[in-house]
Design a protein around this motif. Structure first.
Motif, PDB file in Angstrom:
ATOM      1  N   VAL A  58      13.866  -6.553   5.558  1.00 19.85           N
ATOM      2  CA  VAL A  58      12.409  -6.407   5.466  1.00 19.85           C
ATOM      3  C   VAL A  58      12.014  -4.953   5.245  1.00 19.85           C
ATOM      4  CG1 VAL A  58      10.268  -6.625   6.770  1.00 19.85           C
ATOM      5  CG2 VAL A  58      11.932  -8.478   6.807  1.00 19.85           C
ATOM      6  N   LEU A  59      12.737  -4.034   5.905  1.00 17.85           N
ATOM      7  CA  LEU A  59      12.375  -2.617   5.835  1.00 17.85           C
ATOM      8  C   LEU A  59      13.002  -1.901   4.648  1.00 17.85           C
ATOM      9  CD1 LEU A  59      12.626  -1.643   9.595  1.00 17.85           C
ATOM     10  CD2 LEU A  59      10.589  -2.201   8.297  1.00 17.85           C
ATOM     11  N   ARG A  60      13.770  -2.608   3.823  1.00 20.87           N
ATOM     12  CA  ARG A  60      14.397  -1.961   2.676  1.00 20.87           C
ATOM     13  C   ARG A  60      13.374  -1.294   1.748  1.00 20.87           C
ATOM     14  NH1 ARG A  60      18.045  -5.827  -0.581  1.00 20.87           N
ATOM     15  NH2 ARG A  60      19.067  -5.849   1.460  1.00 20.87           N
ATOM     16  N   PRO A  61      12.249  -1.964   1.416  1.00 20.25           N
ATOM     17  CA  PRO A  61      11.250  -1.261   0.583  1.00 20.25           C
ATOM     18  C   PRO A  61      10.710  -0.011   1.239  1.00 20.25           C
ATOM     19  CG  PRO A  61      10.845  -3.625   0.593  1.00 20.25           C
ATOM     20  CD  PRO A  61      11.885  -3.370   1.636  1.00 20.25           C
ATOM     21  N   LEU A  62      10.610   0.003   2.581  1.00 23.81           N
ATOM     22  CA  LEU A  62      10.150   1.214   3.244  1.00 23.81           C
ATOM     23  C   LEU A  62      11.148   2.351   3.066  1.00 23.81           C
ATOM     24  CD1 LEU A  62       8.646  -0.119   6.602  1.00 23.81           C
ATOM     25  CD2 LEU A  62       7.458   0.530   4.524  1.00 23.81           C
ATOM     26  N   ARG A  63      12.425   2.037   3.134  1.00 23.01           N
ATOM     27  CA  ARG A  63      13.426   3.066   2.891  1.00 23.01           C
ATOM     28  C   ARG A  63      13.357   3.553   1.458  1.00 23.01           C
ATOM     29  NH1 ARG A  63      16.663  -0.556   5.868  1.00 23.01           N
ATOM     30  NH2 ARG A  63      17.763  -1.200   3.973  1.00 23.01           N
ATOM     31  N   GLU A  64      13.065   2.635   0.539  1.00 26.65           N
ATOM     32  CA  GLU A  64      12.921   3.049  -0.859  1.00 26.65           C
ATOM     33  C   GLU A  64      11.713   3.964  -1.028  1.00 26.65           C
ATOM     34  OE1 GLU A  64      12.695  -0.561  -3.018  1.00 26.65           O
ATOM     35  OE2 GLU A  64      14.814  -1.085  -2.791  1.00 26.65           O
ATOM     36  N   VAL A  65      10.621   3.646  -0.318  1.00 26.88           N
ATOM     37  CA  VAL A  65       9.441   4.513  -0.371  1.00 26.88           C
ATOM     38  C   VAL A  65       9.790   5.898   0.155  1.00 26.88           C
ATOM     39  CG1 VAL A  65       7.144   4.892   0.581  1.00 26.88           C
ATOM     40  CG2 VAL A  65       7.787   2.631  -0.215  1.00 26.88           C
ATOM     41  N   THR A  66      10.488   5.929   1.289  1.00 28.74           N
ATOM     42  CA  THR A  66      10.873   7.214   1.878  1.00 28.74           C
ATOM     43  C   THR A  66      11.800   7.994   0.958  1.00 28.74           C
ATOM     44  OG1 THR A  66      10.675   6.240   4.083  1.00 28.74           O
ATOM     45  CG2 THR A  66      11.881   8.297   3.907  1.00 28.74           C
ATOM     46  N   GLU A  78       8.945   8.927 -11.194  1.00 27.02           N
ATOM     47  CA  GLU A  78       9.713   7.914 -10.466  1.00 27.02           C
ATOM     48  C   GLU A  78       8.788   6.922  -9.790  1.00 27.02           C
ATOM     49  OE1 GLU A  78      12.989   8.864  -8.074  1.00 27.02           O
ATOM     50  OE2 GLU A  78      13.406  10.785  -9.052  1.00 27.02           O
ATOM     51  N   ARG A  79       9.234   5.649  -9.765  1.00 26.60           N
ATOM     52  CA  ARG A  79       8.452   4.591  -9.111  1.00 26.60           C
ATOM     53  C   ARG A  79       9.401   3.709  -8.300  1.00 26.60           C
ATOM     54  NH1 ARG A  79       5.472   7.694 -10.686  1.00 26.60           N
ATOM     55  NH2 ARG A  79       3.556   7.454 -11.917  1.00 26.60           N
ATOM     56  N   ILE A  80       8.849   3.021  -7.301  1.00 21.72           N
ATOM     57  CA  ILE A  80       9.649   2.116  -6.480  1.00 21.72           C
ATOM     58  C   ILE A  80       9.931   0.828  -7.238  1.00 21.72           C
ATOM     59  CG2 ILE A  80       9.680   0.800  -4.326  1.00 21.72           C
ATOM     60  CD1 ILE A  80       7.858   2.964  -3.166  1.00 21.72           C
ATOM     61  N   GLY A  81       8.895   0.254  -7.845  1.00 17.93           N
ATOM     62  CA  GLY A  81       9.071  -0.967  -8.626  1.00 17.93           C
ATOM     63  C   GLY A  81       9.597  -2.124  -7.796  1.00 17.93           C
ATOM     64  N   GLU A 101       3.422  -7.787   2.966  1.00 17.46           N
ATOM     65  CA  GLU A 101       2.738  -6.542   3.279  1.00 17.46           C
ATOM     66  C   GLU A 101       3.543  -5.322   2.837  1.00 17.46           C
ATOM     67  OE1 GLU A 101       3.117  -9.044   5.240  1.00 17.46           O
ATOM     68  OE2 GLU A 101       1.146  -9.700   5.921  1.00 17.46           O
ATOM     69  N   VAL A 102       4.866  -5.409   2.975  1.00 20.38           N
ATOM     70  CA  VAL A 102       5.710  -4.289   2.549  1.00 20.38           C
ATOM     71  C   VAL A 102       5.634  -4.100   1.041  1.00 20.38           C
ATOM     72  CG1 VAL A 102       8.051  -3.383   2.534  1.00 20.38           C
ATOM     73  CG2 VAL A 102       7.220  -4.617   4.534  1.00 20.38           C
ATOM     74  N   ALA A 103       5.632  -5.208   0.304  1.00 23.52           N
ATOM     75  CA  ALA A 103       5.486  -5.111  -1.150  1.00 23.52           C
ATOM     76  C   ALA A 103       4.137  -4.504  -1.521  1.00 23.52           C
ATOM     77  CB  ALA A 103       5.639  -6.497  -1.775  1.00 23.52           C
ATOM     78  N   GLU A 104       3.106  -4.863  -0.770  1.00 32.73           N
ATOM     79  CA  GLU A 104       1.790  -4.280  -1.017  1.00 32.73           C
ATOM     80  C   GLU A 104       1.801  -2.777  -0.774  1.00 32.73           C
ATOM     81  OE1 GLU A 104      -2.876  -4.828   0.461  1.00 32.73           O
ATOM     82  OE2 GLU A 104      -1.273  -6.101   1.261  1.00 32.73           O
ATOM     83  N   LEU A 105       2.517  -2.344   0.275  1.00 31.68           N
ATOM     84  CA  LEU A 105       2.646  -0.915   0.535  1.00 31.68           C
ATOM     85  C   LEU A 105       3.374  -0.217  -0.612  1.00 31.68           C
ATOM     86  CD1 LEU A 105       2.485   1.587   2.355  1.00 31.68           C
ATOM     87  CD2 LEU A 105       4.600   0.821   3.446  1.00 31.68           C
ATOM     88  N   ALA A 106       4.456  -0.820  -1.095  1.00 31.47           N
ATOM     89  CA  ALA A 106       5.198  -0.219  -2.205  1.00 31.47           C
ATOM     90  C   ALA A 106       4.325  -0.126  -3.459  1.00 31.47           C
ATOM     91  CB  ALA A 106       6.456  -1.036  -2.495  1.00 31.47           C
ATOM     92  N   ASP A 107       3.553  -1.176  -3.746  1.00 27.94           N
ATOM     93  CA  ASP A 107       2.661  -1.144  -4.909  1.00 27.94           C
ATOM     94  C   ASP A 107       1.583  -0.085  -4.744  1.00 27.94           C
ATOM     95  OD1 ASP A 107       4.142  -3.189  -5.962  1.00 27.94           O
ATOM     96  OD2 ASP A 107       2.747  -4.774  -5.369  1.00 27.94           O
TER      97      ASP A 107
END
Length: 378
Positions: free
Chosen positions: A103-111, A124-127, A134-140
């Motif tokens: 679940v937290l993998r996108p957060l690590r990608e954001v970081t 660069e983008r997370i994509g 909610e995590v996907a919304e944060l990444a977007d």
């Protein structure tokens, strides 16, 4: 420098919390099972005194049967429950660790993306392509923020480059004139006066550009200062006094249609808007041309429209006129003006909650309309 993380990470904390909750619930269930096992066994039917019963190969007197059975049942519940407790807690810890990691993998990608970012790597983008949660919304949201930052930095770099180019021209003129004059040992008073006039014109041009840059930066960064009722007719009259001389010299006629509107805003900035529109209308007009100035007040917008004759304007390039250092759709080619007139008009209008539109005039020329909120809507 990035701040050092203190304490366990979010993944470890979620795992510990989930494991702790399951452990507490398991202990509670084990205790309840222990109580229930003892209570159920204690209710076995009583046997006649003196009777003996064999329990697990041991002879037990009838009056001790219930107690022995209860102890045995509780021991078995504790043994089986302890094994189940260890298995459940271990499974919960493992499952919580794996799930939270996923679940937290996108957060690590954001970081990680944020750590890699710099002015040169804003592309660069997370994509994120996982579940739309909610995590996907944060990444977007983070990607959208990077889009805005990249556009802002690109605009800033272009603006600084253009400003440097514009300032370099008058400074080069000043240096050249001084070098030529100082190198001439026979320079007389007339030559010195000519040089002084050229230097004076170049310094005035540089001063106008710096002042325009300050106004644009102030409006974009700080917005509107002190506000109050502003009579547009008075503002236009003051602005026209500065442009009238050049208009009369070129035979340009101006017509004013006053709707007597009043707006709430910064009078100095609004006078700059009117001044820039009228100066542009005169500067980019034809000799013997015309200017039409109209003000009107509607239920939602109060408008100031300046229409003038001039050279034909490509409709597809009208939007470029509001970009810094654009003159008539041509990038930094004019020898007069700062190239910031319409940029300042747009910035001031936006700071007042309004907008600016422009459209070519059939046969040549441009019509610019400033929309400001009417007093009733402020």
């Amino acid at each position: 420098m990035t701040g050092r993380r203190r304490g366990p990470g979010l993944r470890a904390r979620v795992t510990l919390l989930a494991t702790g909750l399951v452990a507490v619930v398991s202990v509670l269930l084990l205790w309840l099972g222990w109580l229930l096992a003892g209570g159920v066994v204690a209710s076995v039917p009583s046997l006649p005194d003196g009777t003996t019963v064999v329990v697990d190969g041991v002879r037990v007197r009838a009056e001790q049967l219930a107690e022995v059975l209860a102890d045995n049942a509780r021991e078995r519940v504790l043994l089986a429950g302890s094994v189940a407790f260890v298995c459940v807690v271990a499974a919960t810890a493992l499952l919580a660790w794996l799930v939270t990691g996923r679940v937290l993998r996108p957060l690590r990608e954001v970081t990680a993306t944020a750590h890699r970012l710099s002015v040169e790597s804003l592309g660069e983008r997370i994509g994120h392509r996982g579940a739309r949660d909610e995590v996907a919304e944060l990444a977007d949201t983070f990607d959208a923020m990077l889009d805005r930052l990249q556009a802002a930095f690109s605009t800033q770099r272009q603006f600084v480059a253009n400003a440097s180019h514009e300032l370099r021209t008058p400074l080069a003129v000043i240096r050249t004139e001084l070098d030529v004059t100082l190198a001439d040992p026979d320079a007389d008073e007339a030559e010195l006066r000519r040089m002084a006039e050229v230097v004076r014109a170049a310094t005035l041009r540089a001063g106008e550009l710096v002042e325009a840059l300050l106004v644009l930066a102030r409006t974009d960064g700080l917005g509107v200062g002190a506000t109050g009722p502003v009579d547009l007719a008075t503002v236009i009259a003051g602005a026209w006094r500065s442009a009238r001389t050049e208009a009369e010299q070129r035979g340009i006629t101006a017509t004013f249609h006053d709707g007597n509107p009043t707006v709430i805003g910064d009078s100095a900035l609004l006078e700059r808007v009117a001044g820039n529109l009228l100066e542009n209308a005169v500067r980019h007009n034809l000799d013997g041309g015309w200017i039409d100035v109209r003000t009107s007040r509607g239920p939602q917008w109060t408008t100031l429209t300046v229409t003038s004759s001039g050279q034909a304007v490509d409709p597809h390039r009208v939007a470029e006129l509001f970009e810094p250092f654009r003159r008539g759709g041509v990038d930094r080619t004019a020898h007069t003006g700062t190239g910031l007139g319409l940029s300042i008009v747009r910035a001031v209008a936006r700071a007042h909650g309004g907008q600016v539109t422009a459209e070519p005039v059939p046969g040549g020329g441009l019509s610019v309309t400033v929309h400001l909120p009417s007093v009733a809507h402020l």
